[in-house]
Every structure is written in structure tokens, then in C-alpha cells.
Enzyme design. Structure first.
Site, PDB file in Angstrom:
ATOM      1  N   PHE A 235      55.631  54.589  58.806  1.00  0.00           N
ATOM      2  CA  PHE A 235      54.724  53.622  59.456  1.00  0.00           C
ATOM      3  C   PHE A 235      54.767  52.238  58.829  1.00  0.00           C
ATOM      4  CE2 PHE A 235      52.601  57.887  59.485  1.00  0.00           C
ATOM      5  CZ  PHE A 235      52.900  58.211  60.791  1.00  0.00           C
ATOM      6  N   LYS A 603      60.616  62.753  76.201  1.00  0.00           N
ATOM      7  CA  LYS A 603      59.743  63.618  75.380  1.00  0.00           C
ATOM      8  C   LYS A 603      59.353  62.952  74.069  1.00  0.00           C
ATOM      9  CE  LYS A 603      61.009  68.295  76.776  1.00  0.00           C
ATOM     10  NZ  LYS A 603      61.730  69.513  76.365  1.00  0.00           N
ATOM     11  N   THR A 604      60.339  62.336  73.409  1.00  0.00           N
ATOM     12  CA  THR A 604      60.014  61.725  72.122  1.00  0.00           C
ATOM     13  C   THR A 604      59.186  60.454  72.321  1.00  0.00           C
ATOM     14  OG1 THR A 604      62.175  60.632  72.069  1.00  0.00           O
ATOM     15  CG2 THR A 604      61.983  62.707  70.868  1.00  0.00           C
ATOM     16  N   LYS A 671      62.595  48.368  75.974  1.00  0.00           N
ATOM     17  CA  LYS A 671      61.939  47.511  74.998  1.00  0.00           C
ATOM     18  C   LYS A 671      61.386  48.444  73.912  1.00  0.00           C
ATOM     19  CE  LYS A 671      59.337  45.433  78.293  1.00  0.00           C
ATOM     20  NZ  LYS A 671      58.460  44.436  78.987  1.00  0.00           N
ATOM     21  N   GLU A 675      55.030  50.100  68.045  1.00  0.00           N
ATOM     22  CA  GLU A 675      53.857  49.318  67.629  1.00  0.00           C
ATOM     23  C   GLU A 675      52.779  49.283  68.726  1.00  0.00           C
ATOM     24  OE1 GLU A 675      54.622  48.123  64.476  1.00  0.00           O
ATOM     25  OE2 GLU A 675      56.777  48.457  64.708  1.00  0.00           O
TER      26      GLU A 675
HETATM   27 MO1  MOS Z   1      56.868  49.203  61.047  1.00  0.00          MO
HETATM   28  S1  MOS Z   1      55.137  48.405  60.447  1.00  0.00           S
HETATM   29  O1  MOS Z   1      57.599  48.432  62.217  1.00  0.00           O
HETATM   30  O2  MOS Z   1      57.572  50.197  60.012  1.00  0.00           O
END
Ligand code: MOS
Length: 708
Positions: A235, A603-604, A671, A675
Site C-alpha cells: 500500500f 476478477k482481480t 487506466k 488508488e
Molecule cells: Mo502506492 S501509495 O501507489 O504504493
């Protein structure tokens, strides 16, 4: 550019996660799990003060403890060559560099022993004395010490909202949120020769880690072999090369043996960054018929005293709506804490909480439906640059989501609807994030048995990169997915960028697409235009007596994109239940809708979107890293006290996709979506809580005490 591929994948369920079975059966190896002969174990000891200098460190007891090979401190650490370059001003924390202590828990010693338990015990025996200095860890108490970061932004007239007939002005706070991926950060460092090194490391950037370690130890990058084929979540926390990684490499040199260093869960709160505690103030004004007149967005986020961390907290107010007058200002407040780092939706997730809460507040002032209010201020071109969008289907997303959640059932008047003794309410909020593409190199190699190897030095922190790349390769080559072997996570492979900024499917996917197209052309040439398919390709190789046919292709961004503004968009819908007497908030239904271009791997993608909604729910309802400001010490640095959402917190969560291609960004029409999955979620919850109970919470997380 025509979207020739992936239509099929987007319209069906698509591939199941190609490494899913390995992950759930424990066969996927993470950085700490490599069985390295002669490995030793490093455990860090942290400072017990928050600011000042180390006066003495007593390492005798630790050194004499059973199994201990060495105790490294700033007093005996070999000089790290990259640390000796003179640096101006603030910079990354240098481990074991000098006697300075900038924050509580800053590593001051590393104990290396023959077992983890012995290292852990010996680390507890390291005792330091200090000269203490005054410290500050409280953002709220230090807001007046903010220093402007970058230039203030102005479009039209500043503070124009004040002149609008309908306006609001409010302050919003988000606490420090910590990434807390399931997998702890871990590294095994092994010197293969005096100037040659292998690291098994949790990282989002294979090549960046290789570069950073090479620079720090003044090695030839080719002599730093980085392996990270599996990453158990990150993350953003593994975007950088952190001091503990440098410490492990240094320690392996000192003890002349491989060293494994795994951070503890408590270390995760002080060693690998976090989303910074941030104060925001929004002024928003509109005409009586709901046209925005002005947006003023001020923010102050915390950083460390040794380094500046900045993020685009106020950018979303410059970009989201067609508003003629916008001014923003962003400040940093230096505190005795470790440096923050990007965390999913860095900047925008913070900014969207304020802006999208404020939009809801103003919609109430206008007595207007919040979706209708947003549509009246819909930006048809990028308000910041004036450029047309490469693609924008946000209005489709509003409609798709509103229909699916049953928005027409929402009673706009707060506090009116109850269900089994709970107040019920609906809320929504939108998000956006730049759609990017950079450069990547991919090797595509067809083997004589008809299987296709694809190689590039990317990592997969969880979104399912391998699955998406396999899907693309399979579609372009016209061969079944089980004939594709996607290989990643090794610095010996061709270069790929760091996995971050929602850009990997766009960037690496383009390179996979282009490499497969080039390979197909090469095979066509060989065969005089014979048909492909994996058996067809195998035949071509057999006929020409070739063990393999290989291409290496570097794929860069489309230059056409410079004419356009590229963004992904999301809308989050929440139905919440609020208990009228206890203030408990339950998510009843969560739905996120994305305009992220063509969905490459359905799915992912769904799973990633749902994961982002859940992460945003943590931000909205429970996550908050607390410091006891009397001592500057973290107090809830564990999974018992720092709550992240679990299954029971979100009974119903779904993701929907507009699934229309972006014509310019890349050949897939995709795209980013990592995020936008989180950006806006917390505001949607706050807006739903207001709709349910009539109480506006502007200070995350929305805990029962605040709802009461
Ligand atoms: Mo991220 S905050 O694009 O690892």
C-alpha cells in the site's frame, strides 16, 4: 488507437488469480521465508526518548548473551559510504550514523544472533542513556508552526466562496493511518563477495531497491541482486528503501554471514511510514441553483524533523469540479515522528475526505441532491490545465452506482429512517487520481513446446499483476493462459518501474502487449504468415529447428497523451446503520464504481476495488495511530489496539466498472484503479452517517464517542 484486445476478458469473469493457489497453500515464498544456509537473525533496539542525543550505550550484556554475534550501534558501525556524501538540509534517516535521536523508537542498535529468539532477548539488554531535548509530536498543538510547501495555487479569485450566496466553511482532520499490510517488512541480506550482494526483500520496486542499495554501499548495481517475487501487501509502505534494509546489509557485512531482519508489528508504526495526520479547512460557495463559485482549501500535514514528506492533499480541489475560483495552500508541520510515506491514494484520499464531505454539506445547504449538485459542477475539461480529458465517464459511474445501491430510496432529510431500531442513511462521494504510464521493458520468449515466458522486474503487491499480464499476453498471442508463464520479482530481469501510483497495468501491460505483438510478427515472418496459436507456434519453431524465439521490447508512454489530461474516477456509495443510543456505525452496504478504462482482469480488478473500499472503511471508521504526547510514544502500535476492518465489518461490498476504454493512454484502453478504490470512501461514510443521524463528523475515524 483502437482497443483491439481484452474485450472478452472484460465481459467475462476473466482469469482466476494465477498465483492464488500458491498463496493460499503456503507455497508462495515471501522474503523472510527463504531458507538460506548459515542465516543469522537481526533485531533492532529503538530509542526510548523522543528527541535528544545518545549519551552512552551499554551493549556488554547483549554481546555476552548466548548466541550473539555482534551488536551494531553508531559507535562501532562501519562507515556506510553513501552516508558520507555531504547533504544539504533535511534528508532520509541515516541508521547508526550519529548520536542524534529524532523520534521515539528510532533504531539505535541492531543485535545479530544465531536464532531470532536469542537476538530478540539480547536486544532487550541494550541500555542507553540520553541527553533529552524538548519535543513536539502533536499536530493539532503545532498548527501555527506550519511552513508553506510549494507555491500556493490560485485560479480566478482567492476566497471567492465568501462572496457566494450559499456557503460553508469547515475544518476536517484525519489521524495518522498506518499501512499495516499483513506481511511484515522483511529482508535477508547475503554478501556473495566483497562487492556483490543478494537481498530477498519486501519491496514495491525491484530496480529502485537495487539502485538505492548500490548507491548507499557504492556498488555496481549489477552486483546487487534483488529478489521479491511475492509481496504480502504494501500500500505504499514498501515504495522506499528504509533504514532497516540498509541495517541488514551492513550487518551481513559485519558478521560475514547472511542476516535476516523482520520488523515487528510495533516497528511497522515507526519504521516504514504512514499516511500523515492532516488538518484541512475548506471554504465552499455556490449560487442558489448549485453552481460552484469558489473553493478554498488549506491543509497542514505532519512530517518529521529530519525530512520533508509532501503529498497532493489540496490537488483534488484544483481538479475535481468546474469552478472558476480556486485557491489552495499546503503546509508542513515538522514533528518528532518518523517520516510519513505515500499510502494508497496518497494526498487525494486525505483531500477527498475534506472536499467530498464539504460538497455534501453544501448540497444540504442548497437543499439539493448531492449527485445532482456534483453533476451541475461536472468538469468537461480539466479545470487546472484546460486540456480535454483522454477519457472521463464519471457521470456513467454516478448513474451505475445510484441505480445499484437504490439511491432513490434515500430520504434526504437526516434522522428519518429506522431499521430494527437503527437509524439508516445513504451517502456518496467521488474520487479521482492521475492515470499514468511510464517505461517498461519486457522479454517475451516462445519455447519449442509452445509455452510463452514473459519476464520483467516488476513486483506484485497484491492487485494481481501477474494475472493481468497473463491475460494480456494470452489475448495478444492467441494462446491459452495456462501456456503463459509470467515471471517477475528479480532484478536480473528487464527493467520495470516501481509498483505504485496505479500505473503498473498501464505501463507494464503496454510493454507486454507490445512485446507479444513483436513476437507474433517475428513468428509470422518465420512461417510466411502461418496461423498462430500455441500448437501453431510450436510447429514453427520445430520446422526451423529453433529452441526458442525471443524479443525484448521497451514500451514508453504515448506522446499523444501530452494533449490530454488523464484521470481515473470513482464513486463510492455507502448505506450505514447508526445505533441511536450507542453511536455504533455499521456498514450495511458498500458499493464502489470505477471509471478506470477497460478492465483488463475482471476478477482481480473487482477484488482490488473491494479491497480499496474496505481500506477506506478502516480510514472512515476505525484506524488511528495514537501517540501519547506526554512522552511522544506510540500507544496502540499493535493489531489488537489499531483496528483494521475485518469481514464482519463489511457484510456487503460490491464493485462495478464503467469499463469503457481510454483511447490514448495505452493499447489496452486501461487506466489505473488501485488508488481510486480508496479515495473518497471515508467521505461517503461520513456523508451516510450524517444522512442517518444528522450529525456531521469532520474528524476521522468516526467512532461511537463522536457520533454520540
Ligand atoms: Mo502506492 S501509495 O501507489 O504504493
Amino acid at each position: 488507437m483502437e482497443n483491439k484486445i481484452l474485450k472478452k476478458a472484460a465481459n467475462t469473469d476473466g482469469l482466476s488469480r494465477i498465483d492464488g493457489r500458491m498463496k493460499v497453500t503456503g507455497r508462495a515464498k515471501y522474503s523472510a521465508e527463504y531458507d538460506i544456509k548459515g542465516v543469522t537473525y537481526g533485531v533492532l533496539a529503538g530509542s526510548t526518548i523522543t528527541s535528544g542525543n545518545i549519551k552512552t550505550i551499554d551493549t556488554k550484556a547483549a554481546e555476552n548473551a548466548p548466541g550473539v554475534l555482534a551488536v551494531i550501534t553508531y559507535l562501532n558501525a562501519p562507515k556506510i559510504p553513501g552516508y558520507q556524501d555531504p547533504q544539504q538540509g533535511k534528508g532520509a534517516l541515516k541508521i547508526f550514523y550519529d548520536d542524534k535521536v529524532y523520534f521515539n523508537g528510532q533504531p539505535i542498535a541492531l543485535v545479530i544472533a544465531d536464532t531470532f529468539e536469542r537476538a530478540l532477548f539480547a536486544a532487550s539488554l541494550v541500555k542507553a542513556t540520553y541527553t533529552t531535548a524538548p519535543f513536539q509530536t502533536d499536530l493539532r498543538a503545532n498548527l501555527t508552526n506550519g511552513v508553506a510547501s510549494g507555491k500556493d495555487y490560485l485560479r480566478g479569485q482567492a476566497e471567492a466562496y465568501k462572496m457566494a450566496p450559499v456557503k460553508i466553511e469547515q475544518e476536517y482532520l484525519i489521524p495518522t493511518d498506518v499501512h499495516n499490510p499483513m506481511e511484515l517488512h522483511a529482508i535477508i541480506a547475503k554478501w556473495d563477495a566483497d562487492d556483490k550482494l543478494t537481498v530477498y526483500d519486501k519491496t514495491q520496486g525491484i530496480k529502485s531497491t537495487q539502485r538505492n542499495i548500490a548507491n548507499t554501499f557504492k556498488l555496481n548495481p549489477d552486483n546487487v541482486h534483488v529478489l521479491s517475487p511475492f509481496v504480502g501487501g504494501a500500500f505504499g509502505a514498501a515504495l522506499r528503501t528504509w533504514p532497516h534494509e540498509i541495517a541488514a546489509v551492513l550487518a551481513a557485512k559485519v558478521v560475514k554471514k547472511p542476516v535476516k531482519l523482520v520488523l515487528s508489528r510495533a516497528d511497522m508504526f515507526t519504521s516504514v511510514g504512514y499516511r500523515p495526520h492532516t488538518w484541512q479547512k475548506i471554504g465552499l460557495g455556490a449560487t442558489a441553483d448549485g453552481k460552484l463559485v469558489g473553493i478554498t482549501h488549506l491543509a497542514a500535514g505532519q512530517t518529521s524533523v529530519y525530512e520533508n514528506f509532501t503529498e497532493g492533499v489540496v490537488n483534488i480541489s484544483q481538479l475535481m469540479y468546474a469552478c472558476p475560483n480556486v485557491n489552495t495552500q499546503y503546509k508542513l508541520v515538522s514533528l518528532n515522528v518518523n517520516t510519513p510515506t505515500p499510502m494508497r491514494g496518497p494526498g487525494e484520499a486525505t483531500g477527498a475526505f475534506a472536499l467530498e464531505s464539504a460538497m455534501d454539506e453544501l448540497a444540504y445547504e442548497l437543499n439539493m441532491d448531492p449527485i445532482e449538485f456534483r453533476l451541475r459542477n461536472y468538469a468537461e475539461t480539466d479545470p487546472q490545465s484546460g486540456k480535454p480529458y483522454s477519457s472521463k465517464f464519471l457521470s456513467d459511474a454516478y448513474k451505475l452506482g445510484a441505480d445499484a445501491i437504490g439511491w432513490n430510496k434515500r430520504n434526504p432529510k437526516p434522522g428519518m429512517v429506522t431499521e430494527n431500531g437503527w437509524l439508516s442513511g445513504y451517502g456518496m462521494a467521488a474520487g479521482m487520481f492521475g492515470a499514468y504510464r511510464s517505461s517498461a521493458t519486457v522479454v517475451a520468449r516462445l519455447l519449442a513446446n509452445g509455452t510463452l515466458d514473459i519476464e520483467t522486474a516488476v513486483t506484485d503487491i497484491g492487485p494481481g499483476t501477474g494475472t493481468a499480464m497473463t491475460t494480456i499476453a494470452s489475448e495478444v498471442m492467441g494462446i491459452p493462459a495456462d501456456k503463459v508463464n509470467f515471471k517477475l520479482g528479480d532484478s536480473a530481469m528487464p527493467p520495470s518501474p516501481t509498483q505504485g501510483g496505479s500505473s503498473i497495468t498501464s505501463t507494464v501491460g503496454s510493454a507486454v502487449n507490445d512485446a507479444c505483438a513483436a513476437l507474433k510478427d517475428k513468428l509470422k515472418e518465420l512461417s510466411g504468415n502461418a496461423e498462430g496459436g500455441s500448437s501453431g507456434y510450436a510447429q514453427i519453431l520445430q520446422q526451423h529447428n529453433l529452441p526458442q524465439v525471443e524479443v525484448s521490447v521497451t514500451s514508453k508512454g504515448n506522446p499523444e497523451m501530452s494533449k490530454y489530461a488523464g484521470y481515473s474516477w470513482s464513486v463510492h456509495f455507502m448505506k450505514v446503520l447508526v445505533h441511536p443510543t450507542t453511536g455504533v456505525v455499521k456498514i450495511d452496504k458498500a458499493l464502489s464504481v470505477a471509471d478506470c478504462g477497460t478492465v483488463v482482469s475482471h476478477k482481480t480488478a473487482r477484488s482490488q476495488m473491494i479491497g480499496g473500499t474496505i481500506m477506506g472503511t478502516g480510514m472512515g471508521l476505525m484506524e488511528e495511530a495514537l501517540i501519547d504526547h506526554r512522552y511522544g510514544r506510540p500507544v496502540n502500535n499493535n493489531f489488537a489496539d489499531y483496528h483494521v476492518p475485518v469481514q464482519a465489518d463489511i457484510p456487503q461490498v460490491e464493485a462495478l466498472f464503467v469499463n469503457k476504454p481510454d483511447p490514448y493512454l495505452n493499447p489496452m484502453g486501461a487506466k489505473g484503479m488501485g488508488e481510486i478504490a480508496t479515495i473518497g470512501v471515508a467521505a461517503a461514510i461520513a456523508n451516510a452517517v450524517f444522512n442517518a443521524k444528522g450529525k456531521r463528523i469532520r474528524d476521522l475515524p468516526i467512532t461511537p464517542d463522536k457520533v454520540m
